[in-house]
Scaffold this motif. Sequence first.
Motif, PDB file in Angstrom:
ATOM      1  N   VAL A 162       0.840  -1.204   0.000  1.00 23.29           N
ATOM      2  CA  VAL A 162       0.000   0.000   0.000  1.00 23.29           C
ATOM      3  C   VAL A 162       0.873   1.251   0.000  1.00 23.29           C
ATOM      4  CG1 VAL A 162      -1.751   1.292   1.278  1.00 23.29           C
ATOM      5  CG2 VAL A 162      -1.912  -1.201   1.114  1.00 23.29           C
TER       6      VAL A 162
ATOM      7  N   LEU B 235       3.441   1.734  -1.596  1.00 19.83           N
ATOM      8  CA  LEU B 235       3.910   2.019  -2.952  1.00 19.83           C
ATOM      9  C   LEU B 235       3.031   3.057  -3.647  1.00 19.83           C
ATOM     10  CD1 LEU B 235       4.888  -1.541  -4.222  1.00 19.83           C
ATOM     11  CD2 LEU B 235       6.416   0.425  -3.988  1.00 19.83           C
ATOM     12  N   LEU B 236       1.762   3.118  -3.283  1.00 20.63           N
ATOM     13  CA  LEU B 236       0.857   4.059  -3.953  1.00 20.63           C
ATOM     14  C   LEU B 236       1.285   5.513  -3.733  1.00 20.63           C
ATOM     15  CD1 LEU B 236      -2.546   2.303  -3.143  1.00 20.63           C
ATOM     16  CD2 LEU B 236      -1.191   2.166  -5.246  1.00 20.63           C
ATOM     17  N   PRO B 237       1.408   5.988  -2.473  1.00 18.01           N
ATOM     18  CA  PRO B 237       1.888   7.370  -2.309  1.00 18.01           C
ATOM     19  C   PRO B 237       3.324   7.557  -2.770  1.00 18.01           C
ATOM     20  CG  PRO B 237       1.707   6.287  -0.176  1.00 18.01           C
ATOM     21  CD  PRO B 237       1.060   5.375  -1.176  1.00 18.01           C
TER      22      PRO B 237
ATOM     23  N   ILE C 192      -4.784  -1.170   5.492  1.00 14.01           N
ATOM     24  CA  ILE C 192      -4.574  -0.117   4.491  1.00 14.01           C
ATOM     25  C   ILE C 192      -4.001   1.138   5.153  1.00 14.01           C
ATOM     26  CG2 ILE C 192      -5.745   1.439   2.882  1.00 14.01           C
ATOM     27  CD1 ILE C 192      -7.702  -0.862   2.310  1.00 14.01           C
TER      28      ILE C 192
ATOM     29  N   VAL D  36       4.904   6.047  -5.357  1.00 16.90           N
ATOM     30  CA  VAL D  36       4.925   6.201  -6.819  1.00 16.90           C
ATOM     31  C   VAL D  36       4.384   7.571  -7.214  1.00 16.90           C
ATOM     32  CG1 VAL D  36       3.894   5.379  -8.972  1.00 16.90           C
ATOM     33  CG2 VAL D  36       4.840   3.746  -7.339  1.00 16.90           C
ATOM     34  N   ALA D  37       3.304   8.014  -6.537  1.00 14.13           N
ATOM     35  CA  ALA D  37       2.745   9.343  -6.828  1.00 14.13           C
ATOM     36  C   ALA D  37       3.785  10.431  -6.551  1.00 14.13           C
ATOM     37  CB  ALA D  37       1.490   9.572  -5.994  1.00 14.13           C
TER      38      ALA D  37
ATOM     39  N   LEU E 246      -0.578   3.288   4.243  1.00 12.53           N
ATOM     40  CA  LEU E 246      -0.657   4.706   3.891  1.00 12.53           C
ATOM     41  C   LEU E 246       0.129   5.567   4.882  1.00 12.53           C
ATOM     42  CD1 LEU E 246      -4.405   5.044   2.810  1.00 12.53           C
ATOM     43  CD2 LEU E 246      -2.381   4.998   1.343  1.00 12.53           C
TER      44      LEU E 246
ATOM     45  N   TRP F 134       9.879   9.228 -12.018  1.00 12.55           N
ATOM     46  CA  TRP F 134       9.198   7.990 -12.413  1.00 12.55           C
ATOM     47  C   TRP F 134       9.107   7.902 -13.943  1.00 12.55           C
ATOM     48  CZ3 TRP F 134       7.579   3.659 -10.027  1.00 12.55           C
ATOM     49  CH2 TRP F 134       6.733   2.810 -10.743  1.00 12.55           C
TER      50      TRP F 134
END
Length: 300
Positions: free
Chosen positions: A55, A57-59, A228, A61-62, A232, A70
């Motif tokens: 999870v 990885l989401l922020p 989650i 990568v953003a 985060l 990226w």
Amino acid sequence: MRAPLNSASRPVSNERLGVILRILSTLAFALMGVCIKALGDSVPLGQVVFFRSAVALLPLVAYLYWRGDWPGGLRTSRPLGHIGRCLMGAAAMFTSFATIRLLPLAEATMLSYLAPVVLALLAWALLGEQLTARRIAGVALGLAGAAAFCLPAFAGVLPDAGGLGVVLGLVTAVLTAGALLQVRRLTMLGEGAGAIAFWFAVVSALGGLATLPWGWSWPGPSGLALLIATGLAGGLAHILMTLSFAHADASALAPFEYLSVLWAVILGFAFFAEVPGLAFVVAGPLVLIGAFIARPGRAR
């Protein structure tokens, strides 16, 4: 990661923003610990590690996309160096989360601050860094604090789970120091912070996923929300920490790093009715002062 600015080139308002971001990052790390502890034994440890890393990885990568790193910033010419860092860091994540389950949140957090003390010794032994009088004093204080905290556990004063938690906390400090030492080697060789953070999250997620054959549980809505939130909070904490060093010098931010222990005391009492014991009161100041003195001059 952008090159640090000189302190003279940073406006006061930027430094203030850096301090705010660093404080928020310590709070995010503490909230991640609350989520892990709230899950208890209802979710296998490997499953928690997977969600924490995947999870996050989401922020991450953003953030890398926003920075323009990226995917180009993920390239590396030293994959073996990353593998060593990732394996030690992933193992530290497992032992750290187990420590949080077994010990009060404040005590588990305090033990993690033995890592800078161990790092000072490893950097001296393996990288040839100078072990100054200041760092020797920091190592001595940190080790004295560790002894003051560990003696009750090894003397049988604490429950069995508490003794195991202390041992795992010490193992976490050693593994974390080893991982940080490898991070320093990679950055000295020109590896980017984005690549280091990304590949660590990927390997840790794979490490957690590898425990699937030993049985995962299907969490309810509250358990899934905590899993989650763990990822985060952890991902956000790393981003906030990175941003803080873009706005202020490490020396200006260092004192605020140790707010993690204060947050852990407050949140541990608020959510789990945990009250730090005498061993924590005696050992905590020694470990924190030792970590502050022994820590590297540059940001990790």
